[in-house]
Design an enzyme around this catalytic site. Structure first.
Site, PDB file in Angstrom:
ATOM      1  CB  SER A  90      -0.964  -0.038   1.183  1.00  0.00           C
ATOM      2  OG  SER A  90      -2.010   0.887   1.036  1.00  0.00           O
ATOM      3  CG  ASP A 202      -4.630  -1.736   0.694  1.00  0.00           C
ATOM      4  OD1 ASP A 202      -3.644  -2.329   1.142  1.00  0.00           O
ATOM      5  OD2 ASP A 202      -4.855  -0.532   0.910  1.00  0.00           O
TER       6      ASP A 202
END
Length: 308
Positions: A90, A202
């Protein structure tokens, strides 16, 4: 006459006797010389210089809190601690890609302080996410010189989650911007990213701090930077903070196991800095510096212990 003959014979015998005395005696055989065998003389062994372990840096997710990674990297550089590979999840994947491309901690700080939030935000009709994410991919391509993951100065790994089955993937090659976009695609905020026949979201869903992936890349010593925020005591009111609260609860559980495999864990103190607070960049960078400086003696000690 007989007497004269005897005299001659006697004289002749005397001469022969003298001649026999003049013959040199034969040389006496000399005993053999016995030498003691000497052992083979080997050149002294030269010990190889101590070899430090292959050091991996695992940068975790945390949205705007990710600026703290920059401060950690600055302290490592200033103290001569060489990183051999980097893995990111991320927000950590964004910093990891910039670092792997060859940017220094100071250069990344200048880039962060001058960053326009709008440059990485492209709003979309909210069917599967508020933000498309292509602006973020373009930003990464631009700042890394268009290098693919496999072309970076440092080995780079970017973690994302397969939306169809929840499995993790470590991108080691391909378009860097697309991989960072996928790794950062917070569900409901960013649209999922299609790569090939699959969609990704993610990486924090499966690996908030990618320690095991740094190990998979060949790291023998891992520095993990954990910027996940603890769950808020009071239930958050807005939808985004509620989503981040969910990530915090889930991430804490996963990290309990994953961080055990790290050799050193750095946790910047980011109290009051939310995942959505992009205005606290300098504060986050400073928090990263302070946390890294605090663990520096332990870090040096453990690296020395693993140096062979």
């Amino acid at each position: 006459m007989m007497r004269a003959m005897f005299r001659r014979l006697a004289f002749l015998a005397f001469v022969l006797a003298l001649a026999g005395c003049s013959v040199l005696p034969t040389s006496t055989p000399q005993p053999p010389v016995v030498t003691t065998p000497q052992p083979d003389v080997q050149p002294p062994l030269v010990k190889p210089a101590p070899k430090p372990p292959r050091l991996g840096l695992a940068l975790g997710g945390g949205a705007a809190r990710g600026f703290a990674h920059i401060g950690v990297i600055q302290v490592l550089e200033e103290n001569g601690i060489k990183v051999d590979l980097v893995a990111g999840t991320s927000a950590g994947s964004l910093v990891a890609s910039l670092y792997a491309s060859g940017k220094t901690g100071k250069e990344m700080q200048a880039l962060a302080e001058g960053m326009d939030e709008g440059a990485i935000t492209d709003w979309s009709f909210p069917l599967r996410g508020l933000i498309r994410g292509e602006a973020l991919a373009r930003f990464i391509r631009d700042k890394t010189g268009g290098k693919g993951i496999e072309q970076m100065a440092l080995p780079l790994g970017i973690v994302a989650t397969d939306l169809s089955d929840g499995s993790s993937i470590l991108f080691r090659s391909g378009d860097t911007g697309t991989a960072v976009r996928a790794s950062s695609a917070v569900p409901a905020v960013f649209q999922p990213v299609r790569i090939g026949q699959r969609e990704y979201v993610d990486g924090g869903l499966v690996s908030p701090v990618p320690v095991r992936f740094a190990r998979e890349m060949g790291a023998q010593f891992i520095i993990a930077v954990d910027i996940t925020s603890p769950p808020e005591k009071d239930p958050p009111g807005d939808a985004f903070r509620m989503l981040m609260q969910t990530f915090s609860i889930m991430g804490r559980s996963i990290n309990t196991f994953e961080l055990r495999e790290a050799d050193v864990v750095i946790r910047p103190r980011l109290d009051g800095v939310s995942s959505a607070d992009f205005t606290a960049r300098r504060r986050a960078i400073q928090a990263g510096r302070e946390a890294a400086l605090q663990v520096l003696p332990l870090l040096r000690q453990r690296i020395a212990e693993k140096t062979r």
